[in-house]
Design a protein around this motif. Structure first.
Motif, PDB file in Angstrom:
ATOM      1  N   VAL A  80     -11.262  -5.568  -3.705  1.00 27.94           N
ATOM      2  CA  VAL A  80     -10.084  -5.478  -2.840  1.00 27.94           C
ATOM      3  C   VAL A  80      -9.552  -6.897  -2.701  1.00 27.94           C
ATOM      4  CG1 VAL A  80      -9.166  -4.863  -0.591  1.00 27.94           C
ATOM      5  CG2 VAL A  80     -10.997  -3.483  -1.608  1.00 27.94           C
ATOM      6  N   ALA A  81      -8.297  -7.097  -3.122  1.00 33.61           N
ATOM      7  CA  ALA A  81      -7.797  -8.463  -3.263  1.00 33.61           C
ATOM      8  C   ALA A  81      -6.385  -8.595  -2.724  1.00 33.61           C
ATOM      9  CB  ALA A  81      -7.829  -8.889  -4.736  1.00 33.61           C
ATOM     10  N   LEU A  82      -5.993  -9.845  -2.535  1.00 34.94           N
ATOM     11  CA  LEU A  82      -4.625 -10.178  -2.134  1.00 34.94           C
ATOM     12  C   LEU A  82      -3.707 -10.116  -3.342  1.00 34.94           C
ATOM     13  CD1 LEU A  82      -5.626 -13.362  -0.126  1.00 34.94           C
ATOM     14  CD2 LEU A  82      -4.834 -11.231   0.911  1.00 34.94           C
ATOM     15  N   ARG A  83      -2.548  -9.536  -3.165  1.00 35.08           N
ATOM     16  CA  ARG A  83      -1.478  -9.677  -4.143  1.00 35.08           C
ATOM     17  C   ARG A  83      -0.587 -10.837  -3.716  1.00 35.08           C
ATOM     18  NH1 ARG A  83      -1.495  -5.174  -7.503  1.00 35.08           N
ATOM     19  NH2 ARG A  83      -2.280  -3.220  -6.624  1.00 35.08           N
ATOM     20  N   ARG A  84       0.451 -11.107  -4.512  1.00 37.54           N
ATOM     21  CA  ARG A  84       1.322 -12.246  -4.215  1.00 37.54           C
ATOM     22  C   ARG A  84       2.050 -12.043  -2.879  1.00 37.54           C
ATOM     23  NH1 ARG A  84       4.358 -16.354  -6.960  1.00 37.54           N
ATOM     24  NH2 ARG A  84       3.419 -15.799  -8.951  1.00 37.54           N
ATOM     25  N   PRO A  85       1.883 -12.964  -1.924  1.00 34.71           N
ATOM     26  CA  PRO A  85       2.608 -12.839  -0.648  1.00 34.71           C
ATOM     27  C   PRO A  85       4.107 -13.063  -0.827  1.00 34.71           C
ATOM     28  CG  PRO A  85       0.763 -14.374  -0.479  1.00 34.71           C
ATOM     29  CD  PRO A  85       0.976 -14.112  -1.935  1.00 34.71           C
ATOM     30  N   ARG A  86       4.881 -12.453   0.039  1.00 33.16           N
ATOM     31  CA  ARG A  86       6.308 -12.724   0.124  1.00 33.16           C
ATOM     32  C   ARG A  86       6.555 -13.472   1.432  1.00 33.16           C
ATOM     33  NH1 ARG A  86       8.843  -6.787  -1.489  1.00 33.16           N
ATOM     34  NH2 ARG A  86       7.591  -6.490  -3.377  1.00 33.16           N
ATOM     35  N   VAL A  87       7.011 -14.703   1.303  1.00 29.73           N
ATOM     36  CA  VAL A  87       7.227 -15.568   2.457  1.00 29.73           C
ATOM     37  C   VAL A  87       8.726 -15.711   2.685  1.00 29.73           C
ATOM     38  CG1 VAL A  87       6.786 -17.818   3.485  1.00 29.73           C
ATOM     39  CG2 VAL A  87       5.099 -16.805   1.929  1.00 29.73           C
ATOM     40  N   THR A  88       9.179 -15.289   3.861  1.00 32.23           N
ATOM     41  CA  THR A  88      10.600 -15.372   4.212  1.00 32.23           C
ATOM     42  C   THR A  88      10.778 -16.366   5.343  1.00 32.23           C
ATOM     43  OG1 THR A  88      10.870 -13.034   3.637  1.00 32.23           O
ATOM     44  CG2 THR A  88      12.653 -14.080   4.888  1.00 32.23           C
ATOM     45  N   PRO A  89      11.484 -17.471   5.134  1.00 30.85           N
ATOM     46  CA  PRO A  89      11.758 -18.377   6.246  1.00 30.85           C
ATOM     47  C   PRO A  89      12.722 -17.735   7.230  1.00 30.85           C
ATOM     48  CG  PRO A  89      12.925 -19.089   4.270  1.00 30.85           C
ATOM     49  CD  PRO A  89      12.066 -17.935   3.866  1.00 30.85           C
ATOM     50  N   ASN A  90      12.406 -17.827   8.488  1.00 28.92           N
ATOM     51  CA  ASN A  90      13.225 -17.254   9.560  1.00 28.92           C
ATOM     52  C   ASN A  90      13.640 -18.397  10.471  1.00 28.92           C
ATOM     53  OD1 ASN A  90      14.312 -15.848  11.708  1.00 28.92           O
ATOM     54  ND2 ASN A  90      12.691 -14.298  11.773  1.00 28.92           N
TER      55      ASN A  90
END
Length: 604
Positions: free
Chosen positions: A185-195
């Motif tokens: 069970v692993a991390l996929r690519r995060p999506r980082v949105t600047p707010n």
């Protein structure tokens, strides 16, 4: 073949915004064979040694590959032995390809582990069952590259030799190949949105599966240490979401003048500790539209862009080294540009990493050229579903890079706007909708120049290679009244596009001033270079024309930016501000001075 990572070409980590500590670079010398008749599978190439050798990740058409065969290559085969390290036992083993042009089939130990279509996007295959730790197994790749059929090929010529704005082809592997272990069970690519409005980062962390009793933790740090950390359960959502508000005193906006990057650490945790972790980074910046202005962090920043095609004399679409990627950005900045259109090619991710850290604004684009059949003015463009598929893969890879301030999936889609809905209409709208569904934080342009088909496109543009600065300025005299210059069909004079509706406007290709000092004294019949319009006769005429064209756009109150063609010469297309070898052609102080005065829209 050895897995010695200390002597490999392009040995740097290929994915700087999604980093794990353990990985194995597979660049280097592979067995190789050209399969001109695409009969290799029938002839047994899958299970036999290949006849030659190639240096991966350089394409066989390039000199750096050691092959340098620039004829049509309908299929090519690669083979090497891989050995998964013993201490990767218990993990899933992922095989990553930065890019393979165009249709790839991959076997490990004679088991087909996957296929991929598209020469610009990255892809990953799980090879765990075919490559047990400690065993030596063959890895075989076949790449097919049909030179004439409609497919996304960018600036690769469908004729034998380069001509005009088309260049030598790229076939097969042209970016880094590498292995990586990940837990079950692993991390996929995060999506980082600047707010920026909330002074926060919004982070979405897709998982390969949910982890009962587990949690996802994200920590944001700056130069002084940890800024904020947040944690959510990992057993409720396939893509847990977190908001990480930054204290007012620790908020620092990313911009061209201050390209500050926060460090991010993402962890998947169980009751027993860390299951998976990765390192990343993010920039806090916003992109907004106010009337005809495009704003960065609430401020109007005129986009002084240059067309960058990312070609190299010895590597073609592959940069010889990581330092070459940095140098191209530095050359652009030295000439007074603050960004680029990354033109007719999806640049490798390390270029975006350097753009992020150097404060270089870029438009993310796609190498869509290659679907023009030339048959009928209203049906000539035949893009297919693979365009949408590959573009979605690009969006997923590049979403979190702060340097990307806009998306444009298509370029110069030449087709008359007729009475029937065509494949071009369908695919243009599909790619635009895919872009906006994937990313609501950036503006999107349906196509750069020519055939605008999406009424709600955030941006409108034109390509204009008029060489007379007076006539060039006159083309935009009515922009403020809603009547901009648009690209028209040569045969009928009719617009290729739907009507302009008042969006922010820029000229996304202009200039292309033709100058090769080495050919200036040769008779016309002996000159081999190509460029737009009438070539200038001497350097003084070049500077006068450049300053006049740039000035016409800087002084327009409703122009939010421009993109000058181009950064470097590319083979026979010799209209760059630098030579193909990156040598200087002009007085950069004068080029920079012409561009860096305040633009009218910045003063309004």
């Amino acid at each position: 073949m050895p897995d010695d990572q200390t002597t490999l070409p392009r040995e740097e980590y290929p994915r700087p915004q999604f980093r794990r500590e353990r990985w194995l670079n597979l660049n280097g010398r592979w067995e190789f064979e050209i399969d001109r008749g695409d009969s290799g599978l029938e002839r047994g190439l899958l299970d036999t040694p290949l006849s030659g050798e190639i240096l991966v990740p350089f394409a066989p058409e390039s000199d750096l590959s050691g092959i340098g065969d620039r004829d049509f290559l309908h299929a090519v085969w690669y083979r090497r032995t891989i050995r998964v390290p013993d201490d990767w036992a218990g993990n899933r083993v992922l095989l990553h390809f930065g890019a393979v042009d165009h249709d790839a089939t991959v076997w490990v130990g004679s088991v087909q582990v996957g296929r991929h279509r598209g020469g610009f996007s990255s892809f990953t295959l799980d090879i765990t069952d075919a490559a047990p730790p400690g065993a030596e197994v063959p890895l075989v790749v076949r790449a097919r590259d049909e030179p004439h059929a409609p497919q996304a090929r960018g600036k690769q010529s469908r004729e034998h030799s380069p001509r005009a704005a088309l260049y030598w082809r790229t076939t097969g592997i042209w970016q880094t190949v590498w292995l990586e272990p990940v837990p079950p069970v692993a991390l996929r690519r995060p999506r980082v949105t600047p707010n920026v409005a909330a002074g926060a980062f919004d982070v979405e962390v897709p998982l390969t599966a949910n982890l009962p009793g587990g949690a996802v933790r994200v920590t944001v740090s700056d130069d002084a240490g940890e800024v904020v950390s947040a944690e959510v359960r990992a057993d409720l959502d396939l893509a847990p979401r977190l908001s990480l508000p930054l204290p007012a005193g620790r908020q620092r906006l990313w911009s061209p003048s201050d390209p500050f990057l926060y460090d991010l650490r993402v962890e998947l945790r169980s009751a027993d500790g860390v299951v998976d972790e990765l390192a990343s980074y993010a920039g806090l910046r916003s992109v907004a539209i106010t009337g005809k202005q495009v704003r960065l962090n609430g401020e109007v920043v005129f986009q002084r862009l240059v067309l960058d095609q990312g070609y190299y004399p010895d590597g073609l679409m592959t940069a010889p080294s990581d330092a070459d990627l940095v140098r191209d950005i530095e050359l652009s900045l030295a000439a007074g540009f603050n960004g680029a259109r990354l033109h007719q090619k999806v640049f490798e991710e390390r270029f975006l990493y350097h753009a992020d850290r150097l404060g270089y604004l870029v438009w993310g684009e796609f190498g869509d050229w290659g679907c023009n059949t030339g048959q009928g003015e209203t049906t000539n463009q035949q893009p297919d579903a693979s365009y949408v598929q590959e573009w979605l893969e690009v969006l997923e890879r590049d979403y979190s890079h702060p340097s990307i301030i806009g998306w444009c999936p298509l370029n110069e889609t030449w087709q008359a706007y007729g009475d029937r809905i065509t494949a071009l209409d369908d695919v243009t709208r599909a790619m635009y909708l895919a872009t906006k569904a994937f990313d609501t934080s950036r503006p999107a342009l349906d196509t750069s120049g020519y055939a605008h088909r999406v009424a709600e496109s955030d941006i409108f543009d034109s390509h204009d290679y008029e060489q007379d600065p007076v006539l060039f300025a006159a083309n935009y005299a009515r922009l403020s009244k809603g009547d901009p210059y648009v690209n028209r069909a040569d045969s009928t004079g009719e617009s290729w596009s739907i009507a302009y509706r008042g969006q922010p406007f820029f000229v996304s290709e202009f200039g292309g001033i033709w100058w090769n000092p080495a050919e200036a004294s040769r008779p016309q019949s002996m000159r081999e270079s190509w460029g737009y319009g009438d070539r200038v006769r001497d350097l003084d005429e070049f500077y006068t024309r450049f300053e006049g064209l740039v000035g016409a756009l800087l002084d327009h109150p409703d122009m939010f930016g421009y993109c000058y063609t181009q950064l470097t010469d590319v083979f026979q297309e010799q209209n760059g501000l630098y030579g193909f070898d990156r040598s200087a052609k002009f007085d950069l102080d004068r080029i920079r001075a012409a561009q860096t005065r305040p633009a009218a829209i910045e003063r309004s």
